[in-house]
Design an enzyme around this catalytic site. Structure first.
Site, PDB file in Angstrom:
ATOM      1  N   GLN A 175       0.836  -1.203   0.000  1.00 30.20           N
ATOM      2  CA  GLN A 175       0.000   0.000   0.000  1.00 30.20           C
ATOM      3  C   GLN A 175       0.874   1.257   0.000  1.00 30.20           C
ATOM      4  OE1 GLN A 175      -2.691  -0.461   3.290  1.00 30.20           O
ATOM      5  NE2 GLN A 175      -3.758  -2.186   2.334  1.00 30.20           N
ATOM      6  N   ASP A 321      -1.991 -11.509   4.933  1.00 30.05           N
ATOM      7  CA  ASP A 321      -3.430 -11.526   5.245  1.00 30.05           C
ATOM      8  C   ASP A 321      -3.919 -12.904   5.696  1.00 30.05           C
ATOM      9  OD1 ASP A 321      -3.620  -8.851   4.623  1.00 30.05           O
ATOM     10  OD2 ASP A 321      -4.247  -9.198   2.545  1.00 30.05           O
TER      11      ASP A 321
HETATM   12  C1  S3P Z   1      -2.773  -4.764   0.201  1.00 30.60           C
HETATM   13  C2  S3P Z   1      -1.578  -4.822   0.866  1.00 30.60           C
HETATM   14  C3  S3P Z   1      -1.419  -5.401   2.215  1.00 30.60           C
HETATM   15  C4  S3P Z   1      -2.593  -6.304   2.593  1.00 30.60           C
HETATM   16  C5  S3P Z   1      -3.915  -5.673   2.255  1.00 30.60           C
HETATM   17  C6  S3P Z   1      -4.014  -5.355   0.776  1.00 30.60           C
HETATM   18  C7  S3P Z   1      -2.829  -4.148  -1.127  1.00 30.60           C
HETATM   19  O1  S3P Z   1      -1.335  -4.336   3.153  1.00 30.60           O
HETATM   20  O2  S3P Z   1      -2.547  -6.599   3.977  1.00 30.60           O
HETATM   21  O3  S3P Z   1      -4.980  -6.549   2.607  1.00 30.60           O
HETATM   22  O4  S3P Z   1      -3.836  -4.314  -1.844  1.00 30.60           O
HETATM   23  O5  S3P Z   1      -1.862  -3.453  -1.487  1.00 30.60           O
HETATM   24  P1  S3P Z   1       0.071  -3.604   3.490  1.00 30.60           P
HETATM   25  O6  S3P Z   1       0.568  -3.043   2.244  1.00 30.60           O
HETATM   26  O7  S3P Z   1      -0.267  -2.551   4.489  1.00 30.60           O
HETATM   27  O8  S3P Z   1       0.918  -4.687   4.057  1.00 30.60           O
END
Ligand code: S3P
Length: 438
Positions: A175, A321
């Site tokens: 993210q 996840d």
């Molecule tokens: C996601 C990245 C992960 C994951 C989330 C979805 C994404 O989070 O836990 O469910 O779509 O980029 P983080 O990037 O905070 O680890």
């Protein structure tokens, strides 16, 4: 006056799991498909879109910014892109619901717009850390105000002259990486992101599919600002993280055999397969194919007894996840499972280390909670009451636990299952789960 009860489930032993439950579309890919299609020049078709609350919130946000999005049928969207410079001021707060992905990616995308915007979310999202995106975006020239401690809502001041940066991310987070890359699209010069451990690369792959010149390899990505996106069609694979509940349930329940069709197997998502196989699971991959540039395959899962393992730390980001359901697998395995290096779990939709430890203990499992993980003793589960803490994945993990426990498992607060897996309960019942509304 009595407080209305929150929706809940009674999960109890069902039958051996059989059939081919149709797993809905990938959440990460669905969010990005709407975002990039909205920014593209031309019309894009999205097939297999996840009809979840999180991804629908993202679509609604772009509709509020002037993007026409048709829904000719369930899980299809036709997005009439407005171009990188075509979004309109929304007027009013944009509601990301429960979605960290929605808020963090949008913060990057909106930081470079001409207009001001405000991003807010539900109670869970309002407690999640946003400094991890505010800091790099501010270094690029963004102006973003938050509540005390970097919490939402985020107030984004438009009209800033953004410039590219070379960002060494302190956290392995797709993210964060994606927020910086999306801001970099509208920034002057080049933007690069280096990660402490490679994370899911959907943003990079999809930008490339939309015609953006982007260089990327595991743990690294670089693009030049000022590029336009060309509309394209996106085929969304079935979500591995949703499939995970059925994979573990079929592994644990004696006599089970399930086929899950065309599940997305991006290597940055499938750490759970490696962990379960090391525990003794019987999971075959068939009909390998590419679904819009993403690897997919049918997964055929048969019951197999599991043994505890030390989860390799390098697998953690690839299964970030899946720890709620891995914890249930560990609780039903012979021996001890050790999870380390997973402190990120404390800042997900709930504190997932605390939520799983508390829930498993109420089912009689011995759990030692650690700052960055847990030690779980496998054994028999008894019935009991667990609180999902409003977290979709905790709720579904305990629905699976109910298939193994000697008594009923009461799962409280299940409404957010609809954020990622609407229809879970019905699909699970049809496969053989004992699962009813409380
Ligand atoms: C996601 C990245 C992960 C994951 C989330 C979805 C994404 O989070 O836990 O469910 O779509 O980029 P983080 O990037 O905070 O680890």
């Amino acid at each position: 006056m009595s407080v209305p009860a929150r929706p809940g489930w009674i999960a109890s032993r069902g039958t051996a799991l059989r059939g081919e439950p149709a797993i809905p579309g990938d959440k990460s890919v669905s969010h990005r498909a709407i975002m990039l299609a909205a920014l593209a020049d031309g019309v894009s078709h999205v097939d297999g879109f996840l009809e979840g609350a999180d991804t629908r919130a993202t679509a609604e946000i772009f509709a509020r910014m002037g993007v026409r999005i048709d829904a000719p049928s369930a899980s299809r969207r036709i997005v009439h892109g407005v171009g990188v410079d075509g979004l309109r001021a929304p007027g009013g707060t944009l509601d990301c619901g429960n979605a960290g992905t929605g808020m963090r990616l949008l913060s990057g995308l909106l930081a470079a717009q001409k207009f001001d915007s405000v991003l807010a979310g539900d109670g869970s999202l309002s407690r999640r850390p946003m400094n991890r995106v505010i800091e790099p975006l501010s270094r690029m020239g963004a102006r973003i105000a938050s509540e005390e401690g970097g919490l939402p809502p985020l107030r984004i001041r438009g009209g800033q002259r953004m410039h590219g940066i070379d960002f060494e991310s302190p956290v392995a987070s797709a993210q964060v990486k994606s927020a910086v890359l999306l801001a970099g699209l509208s920034a002057r010069g080049e933007t690069s992101v280096r990660e402490p451990h490679p994370t899911r690369d959907y943003t990079e792959r999809m930008l490339s599919a939309f015609g953006v010149d982007i260089e990327h390899s595991p743990g690294y990505a670089r693009l030049r600002g000022g590029q336009r996106l060309r509309a394209t069609d996106v085929a969304v694979p079935a979500d591995f993280s949703s499939a995970a509940f059925f994979i573990v349930a079929a592994t644990l329940v004696p006599g089970s055999a399930l086929r899950l069709r065309a599940v997305g197997l991006n290597p940055r998502r499938t750490g759970l397969l490696a962990a379960l196989r090391a525990m003794g699971a019987d999971i075959a991959e068939q009909a390998h194919a590419s679904h819009g540039g993403e690897p997919v395959a049918d997964l055929v899962v048969r019951h197999a007894p599991l043994r505890g393992i030390e989860v390799p730390v390098e697998l953690v980001p690839d299964m970030i996840d899946e720890f709620p359901i891995l914890a249930v697998a560990a609780a039903c395995a012979r021996g001890t499972t050790v999870i380390r290096g997973a402190a990120e779990l404390r800042v997900k939709e709930s504190d997932r280390i605390a939520a799983m430890a508390a829930g498993l203990r109420s089912l009689g499992v011995h759990v030692e909670e650690r700052a960055d993980g847990a030690l779980i003793e496998g054994g028999a589960l008894r019935g009991g009451a667990v609180d999902s803490r409003g977290d979709h994945r905790i709720a579904m993990a305990f629905a699976v636990a109910g298939q193994l426990a000697r008594g009923d498992v009461l799962v409280d607060d299940i409404a957010n299952v609809a954020t990622s897996f609407p229809g879970f309960a019905e699909l699970a019942r049809r496969a053989g789960f004992g699962l009813r509304a409380r």
